[in-house]
Design an enzyme around this catalytic site. Sequence first.
Site, PDB file in Angstrom:
ATOM      1  N   CYS A  58       0.813  -1.218   0.000  1.00 12.39           N
ATOM      2  CA  CYS A  58       0.000   0.000   0.000  1.00 12.39           C
ATOM      3  C   CYS A  58       0.847   1.269   0.000  1.00 12.39           C
ATOM      4  O   CYS A  58       0.335   2.350  -0.286  1.00 12.39           O
ATOM      5  CB  CYS A  58      -0.943   0.006   1.203  1.00 12.39           C
ATOM      6  SG  CYS A  58      -2.139  -1.348   1.184  1.00 12.39           S
ATOM      7  N   HIS A  78      -3.142   7.323   3.101  1.00 10.94           N
ATOM      8  CA  HIS A  78      -3.614   6.075   2.509  1.00 10.94           C
ATOM      9  C   HIS A  78      -5.022   5.794   3.008  1.00 10.94           C
ATOM     10  O   HIS A  78      -5.322   5.914   4.201  1.00 10.94           O
ATOM     11  CB  HIS A  78      -2.668   4.936   2.893  1.00 10.94           C
ATOM     12  CG  HIS A  78      -3.186   3.580   2.545  1.00 10.94           C
ATOM     13  ND1 HIS A  78      -3.751   3.290   1.329  1.00 10.94           N
ATOM     14  CD2 HIS A  78      -3.231   2.425   3.279  1.00 10.94           C
ATOM     15  CE1 HIS A  78      -4.125   2.013   1.318  1.00 10.94           C
ATOM     16  NE2 HIS A  78      -3.820   1.480   2.475  1.00 10.94           N
ATOM     17  N   ASN A 120     -10.422   0.452   0.260  1.00 11.70           N
ATOM     18  CA  ASN A 120      -8.957   0.421   0.264  1.00 11.70           C
ATOM     19  C   ASN A 120      -8.474  -0.109  -1.081  1.00 11.70           C
ATOM     20  O   ASN A 120      -8.619  -1.289  -1.373  1.00 11.70           O
ATOM     21  CB  ASN A 120      -8.471  -0.473   1.408  1.00 11.70           C
ATOM     22  CG  ASN A 120      -6.958  -0.553   1.493  1.00 11.70           C
ATOM     23  OD1 ASN A 120      -6.238  -0.089   0.614  1.00 11.70           O
ATOM     24  ND2 ASN A 120      -6.467  -1.155   2.562  1.00 11.70           N
TER      25      ASN A 120
END
Length: 320
Positions: free
Chosen positions: A110, A245, A275
């Site tokens: 990520c 994020h 996500n």
Amino acid sequence: MSFSILGTGHAVPERVVTNDELSHMVDTNDEWISSRTGIRERRVMTTESLTDLSVAAAKNALENAGVTPQELDLIICATIQGDYLSPAEACLIQKELGASCPAFDVNGACSGFVYALDVADGYFARGRVKKVLVVASEALSRVTDWSDRRTCVLFGDGSGAVVLGEGDDLLSLRLTTTGNDQVLYVPAFRGKSPFDQTVKECGDYIYMNGQEVYRFAVNSMFRELKASIEEAGLTLDQVDYLLPHQANLRIIDTAVQKLKIPREKVGVTIQKYGNTSSSSVAILLDEMNREGKLHPGDILAIAAFGGGLTTGACVIRWSR
């Protein structure tokens, strides 16, 4: 010499999967998901390939930058896994764009978008490039167990991109890694070698220890944002926008409260996309750009965290 952001772009699948739809697949409901994660819906690939999304995001960024594919000196794609293990996803992007520059992938989970920015910065510092395309693309629906309510509600697919040019707008960038394959991982395809005696029983889908990820994420976001802002010679109140994020709204809110950053300075898209791993910050950046929220001279602080365990944080001046 570092770089400046010349243009941004993103692309997501057409298929929207709402929390209510998931409630017919697993034992969950909209209130349970949204109250714990901030997610209302996510985009999931159906007829699209990851390359389709990557190329669409890249074309949007190139158009926004006023740059042609033939002007590119390098293409970097941040991804956990492209449409193939080989060739790299960046090679497919290069082919479809009609570019002729080197192209390769990086995998920082990520945090991959920030890792890719760091790699690009090295090329600019050595005078090897003038125009670089960075794409972050993920197809997490392919590695999600859609019968597991703990994880299937979290993830979505998408791609974000930026075109970079020569400049001095990267003010600081920090990467960290704390090697760990127990908290968060995606199993690899192992094949059927009759000689392989190292097969590990780790399932076929994303595994995540939610509590450990939450603890790591909040602490790392707080620590790395503070450090990167200080390395840029700035203070928290000089940051115009925080682009975190998009993993979980609770993580974002807790870190923001610890940093004492006003909520209106924080970019959030998790309610729409879930996500999307490395692409989440790139998608957020493009949305803020196209909504006219960013102005020349704005200071952007970016923070990401992911499997590895990795972190990436940077401070960038917006000068478009």
